[in-house]
Design a protein around this motif. Structure first.
Motif, PDB file in Angstrom:
ATOM      1  N   ALA A   1       0.826  -1.210   0.000  1.00 37.14           N
ATOM      2  CA  ALA A   1       0.000   0.000   0.000  1.00 37.14           C
ATOM      3  C   ALA A   1       0.862   1.262   0.000  1.00 37.14           C
ATOM      4  N   ALA A   2       2.043   1.163   0.600  1.00 40.50           N
ATOM      5  CA  ALA A   2       2.956   2.311   0.662  1.00 40.50           C
ATOM      6  C   ALA A   2       3.750   2.488  -0.630  1.00 40.50           C
ATOM      7  N   GLY A   3       3.590   1.548  -1.577  1.00 41.37           N
ATOM      8  CA  GLY A   3       4.280   1.658  -2.857  1.00 41.37           C
ATOM      9  C   GLY A   3       5.560   0.863  -2.957  1.00 41.37           C
ATOM     10  N   ALA A   4       5.869   0.033  -1.963  1.00 41.25           N
ATOM     11  CA  ALA A   4       7.100  -0.759  -1.997  1.00 41.25           C
ATOM     12  C   ALA A   4       7.009  -1.844  -3.077  1.00 41.25           C
ATOM     13  N   VAL A   5       8.140  -2.115  -3.714  1.00 39.09           N
ATOM     14  CA  VAL A   5       8.191  -3.166  -4.742  1.00 39.09           C
ATOM     15  C   VAL A   5       9.233  -4.227  -4.410  1.00 39.09           C
ATOM     16  N   GLY A   6      10.092  -3.970  -3.439  1.00 40.71           N
ATOM     17  CA  GLY A   6      11.129  -4.916  -3.064  1.00 40.71           C
ATOM     18  C   GLY A   6      12.092  -4.276  -2.089  1.00 40.71           C
TER      19      GLY A   6
ATOM     20  N   ALA B   1      17.760  -4.844   2.976  1.00 41.20           N
ATOM     21  CA  ALA B   1      16.656  -4.909   3.945  1.00 41.20           C
ATOM     22  C   ALA B   1      15.859  -3.614   4.052  1.00 41.20           C
ATOM     23  N   HIS B   2      16.134  -2.636   3.174  1.00 36.43           N
ATOM     24  CA  HIS B   2      15.345  -1.403   3.121  1.00 36.43           C
ATOM     25  C   HIS B   2      14.336  -1.528   1.977  1.00 36.43           C
ATOM     26  N   TRP B   3      13.099  -1.134   2.242  1.00 39.85           N
ATOM     27  CA  TRP B   3      12.045  -1.264   1.244  1.00 39.85           C
ATOM     28  C   TRP B   3      12.015  -0.033   0.351  1.00 39.85           C
ATOM     29  N   ILE B   4      12.024  -0.271  -0.967  1.00 37.20           N
ATOM     30  CA  ILE B   4      12.069   0.813  -1.940  1.00 37.20           C
ATOM     31  C   ILE B   4      10.879   0.741  -2.894  1.00 37.20           C
ATOM     32  N   ASP B   5      10.602   1.879  -3.563  1.00 33.06           N
ATOM     33  CA  ASP B   5       9.551   1.892  -4.576  1.00 33.06           C
ATOM     34  C   ASP B   5      10.171   1.721  -5.959  1.00 33.06           C
ATOM     35  N   ARG B   6       9.367   1.799  -6.989  1.00 34.08           N
ATOM     36  CA  ARG B   6       9.838   1.519  -8.343  1.00 34.08           C
ATOM     37  C   ARG B   6      10.789   2.577  -8.880  1.00 34.08           C
TER      38      ARG B   6
ATOM     39  N   GLY C   1      13.182   3.764  -6.818  1.00 32.58           N
ATOM     40  CA  GLY C   1      14.380   3.615  -6.008  1.00 32.58           C
ATOM     41  C   GLY C   1      14.376   4.431  -4.731  1.00 32.58           C
ATOM     42  N   HIS C   2      13.242   5.037  -4.387  1.00 31.47           N
ATOM     43  CA  HIS C   2      13.140   5.815  -3.159  1.00 31.47           C
ATOM     44  C   HIS C   2      12.700   4.916  -2.004  1.00 31.47           C
ATOM     45  N   LEU C   3      13.189   5.221  -0.798  1.00 29.47           N
ATOM     46  CA  LEU C   3      12.708   4.513   0.386  1.00 29.47           C
ATOM     47  C   LEU C   3      11.239   4.850   0.607  1.00 29.47           C
ATOM     48  N   VAL C   4      10.437   3.836   0.884  1.00 27.06           N
ATOM     49  CA  VAL C   4       9.018   4.099   1.138  1.00 27.06           C
ATOM     50  C   VAL C   4       8.836   4.558   2.586  1.00 27.06           C
ATOM     51  N   ASP C   5       7.766   5.285   2.809  1.00 25.44           N
ATOM     52  CA  ASP C   5       7.454   5.781   4.149  1.00 25.44           C
ATOM     53  C   ASP C   5       6.743   4.678   4.922  1.00 25.44           C
ATOM     54  N   HIS C   6       7.526   3.881   5.635  1.00 27.25           N
ATOM     55  CA  HIS C   6       6.966   2.770   6.400  1.00 27.25           C
ATOM     56  C   HIS C   6       7.840   2.544   7.635  1.00 27.25           C
TER      57      HIS C   6
ATOM     58  N   GLY D   1      14.352 -12.654 -12.505  1.00 27.02           N
ATOM     59  CA  GLY D   1      13.041 -13.282 -12.357  1.00 27.02           C
ATOM     60  C   GLY D   1      11.937 -12.238 -12.403  1.00 27.02           C
ATOM     61  N   ARG D   2      10.744 -12.663 -12.777  1.00 22.60           N
ATOM     62  CA  ARG D   2       9.610 -11.741 -12.950  1.00 22.60           C
ATOM     63  C   ARG D   2       9.341 -10.919 -11.698  1.00 22.60           C
ATOM     64  N   ALA D   3       9.441 -11.546 -10.530  1.00 20.94           N
ATOM     65  CA  ALA D   3       9.087 -10.865  -9.286  1.00 20.94           C
ATOM     66  C   ALA D   3      10.084  -9.776  -8.905  1.00 20.94           C
ATOM     67  N   LYS D   4      11.251  -9.754  -9.557  1.00 19.75           N
ATOM     68  CA  LYS D   4      12.292  -8.789  -9.192  1.00 19.75           C
ATOM     69  C   LYS D   4      12.375  -7.598 -10.149  1.00 19.75           C
ATOM     70  N   VAL D   5      11.554  -7.592 -11.196  1.00 23.20           N
ATOM     71  CA  VAL D   5      11.692  -6.573 -12.243  1.00 23.20           C
ATOM     72  C   VAL D   5      11.570  -5.160 -11.688  1.00 23.20           C
ATOM     73  N   GLN D   6      10.497  -4.892 -10.939  1.00 27.51           N
ATOM     74  CA  GLN D   6      10.276  -3.528 -10.470  1.00 27.51           C
ATOM     75  C   GLN D   6      11.341  -3.094  -9.459  1.00 27.51           C
ATOM     76  N   ALA D   7      11.759  -4.011  -8.596  1.00 27.23           N
ATOM     77  CA  ALA D   7      12.793  -3.670  -7.611  1.00 27.23           C
ATOM     78  C   ALA D   7      14.130  -3.382  -8.296  1.00 27.23           C
ATOM     79  N   LEU D   8      14.469  -4.191  -9.288  1.00 24.14           N
ATOM     80  CA  LEU D   8      15.711  -3.956 -10.017  1.00 24.14           C
ATOM     81  C   LEU D   8      15.662  -2.632 -10.768  1.00 24.14           C
ATOM     82  N   ARG D   9      14.531  -2.344 -11.371  1.00 27.49           N
ATOM     83  CA  ARG D   9      14.382  -1.066 -12.068  1.00 27.49           C
ATOM     84  C   ARG D   9      14.518   0.087 -11.093  1.00 27.49           C
ATOM     85  N   GLY D  10      13.969  -0.058  -9.879  1.00 30.12           N
ATOM     86  CA  GLY D  10      14.112   0.985  -8.868  1.00 30.12           C
ATOM     87  C   GLY D  10      15.557   1.211  -8.475  1.00 30.12           C
ATOM     88  N   VAL D  11      16.300   0.121  -8.321  1.00 27.58           N
ATOM     89  CA  VAL D  11      17.719   0.227  -7.966  1.00 27.58           C
ATOM     90  C   VAL D  11      18.492   0.958  -9.065  1.00 27.58           C
ATOM     91  N   LEU D  12      18.189   0.620 -10.328  1.00 30.74           N
ATOM     92  CA  LEU D  12      18.860   1.270 -11.452  1.00 30.74           C
ATOM     93  C   LEU D  12      18.478   2.743 -11.550  1.00 30.74           C
TER      94      LEU D  12
END
Length: 332
Positions: free
Chosen positions: A250-255, A259-264, A266-271, A297-308
């Motif tokens: 709900a906070a927009g996290a993708v991965g 151990a820090h949760w980020i959005d698509r 690459g920003h830290l989510v407010d959680h 893997g499919r489940a990592k696409v958005q998190a990897l894109r956020g990191v990039l």
């Protein structure tokens, strides 16, 4: 974090699929850079770390084997083209893309084999190396050849688990240090505390301050990203509850990264979970000369894109389908 602890699929099949002939890899890459990208042999030699004579032989080999016709037909041709797109799109120093195996369960092993080669090629005397945790990293380090390096140190970039597990960051750091004869530095604290105040007290301790200062100064960081789902590793090891997964989504996290949760983006989510993490903050990665991210893997696409997008990676190792999906997210 990474996916479930237990290895699934057939490791022998994974190794067989990943073990594309080394000479064919070099010949395909050299041919693509020469005939498609238009680089000179001297430029290709510098890029691949080979002398001009070797490049000339590889180009001849590519022609003799039929890898070069009107188009490059080697098994890695499409991967090499995607590597170049990733480098240009996200300003990367390097990218390694491997073919996606038919069985999605084999993706971690295939990426791990390639990541081990990427890491091994970069390890030098006198370096300091920061490591994360996860299944892909654990598999990667299992494929790193044993050799003794001088004055090398390994630093764990996050706290550990409170129960034994092969996924424990301490185990990952210890294994790599043992392979290269390095001194190892651990974070003597849990990866996630019960409250923010507990985390703040721990982070104020001189011992932990020293470790994270050391971690922020490493020459190379070797990390992975984790997915966010009800069955992700964070939930399996008891660090995150199913209710918290829903809150993070709900906070927009993708991965997660370290151990820090980020959005698509690459920003830290407010959680609240992000204020309880005992780990190197992802923004610190931007100051590390070389950050290698190995994941796919499919489940990592958005998190990897956020990191990039967040500039927290300059070397990526992933699979072809994942790379294509990442690039597609940024198409007009």
């Amino acid at each position: 974090m990474e996916e479930a602890d237990s290895l699934s699929g057939d490791p022998v099949a994974a190794a067989s699929y990943a073990a594309i002939d080394h000479e064919e890899q070099l010949a395909t890459r050299a041919a693509w850079l020469y005939f498609v990208a238009g680089l000179t042999q001297a430029q290709i030699g510098k890029k691949l770390g080979l002398n001009r004579t070797r490049i000339n032989r590889l180009l001849a080999q590519a022609r003799d084997q039929g890898l070069v016709q009107i188009n490059i037909t080697g098994r890695l041709a499409s991967c090499v083209a995607i590597e170049e797109k990733l480098r240009q799109q996200y300003g990367l120093a390097d990218a390694t893309v491997v073919p996606t195996p038919p069985d999605q369960e084999l993706i971690p092993q295939v990426i791990a084999t390639a990541a081990a080669a990427v890491l091994s090629a970069r390890l030098k005397d006198g370096m300091s190396v920061g490591v994360g945790w996860g299944r892909t990293l654990r598999l990667s380090i299992q494929s790193v050849p044993r050799r003794r390096l001088n004055r090398l140190s390994v630093v764990s970039l996050l706290g550990g688990l409170t129960r034994g597990s092969a996924m424990n960051p301490h185990e990952t750091a210890t294994h790599l240090a043992g392979l290269v004869g390095a001194q190892c530095f651990y974070v003597a604290a849990p990866a996630l505390t019960e409250t923010q105040s507990t985390r703040d007290v721990l982070m104020a301790q001189p011992m932990l301050r020293e470790i994270f200062e050391r971690g922020a100064r490493v020459d190379l960081a070797f990390l992975s990203v984790g997915e966010l789902s009800p069955s992700c590793t964070m939930t399996r090891v008891g660090l995150v509850s199913p209710a918290e997964v829903d809150d993070l989504l709900a906070a927009g996290a993708v991965g997660d990264l370290c151990a820090h949760w980020i959005d698509r983006e690459g920003h830290l989510v407010d959680h609240p979970l992000n204020s309880r993490v005992v780990a190197l903050p992802p923004e610190k990665l931007r100051d590390i000369p070389c950050v290698v991210i190995a994941s796919g893997g499919r489940a990592k696409v958005q998190a990897l894109r956020g990191v990039l997008k967040g500039g927290m990676c300059n070397v990526i190792v992933t699979d072809e389908q994942t790379a294509r999906a990442i690039l597609a997210m940024d198409q007009p």
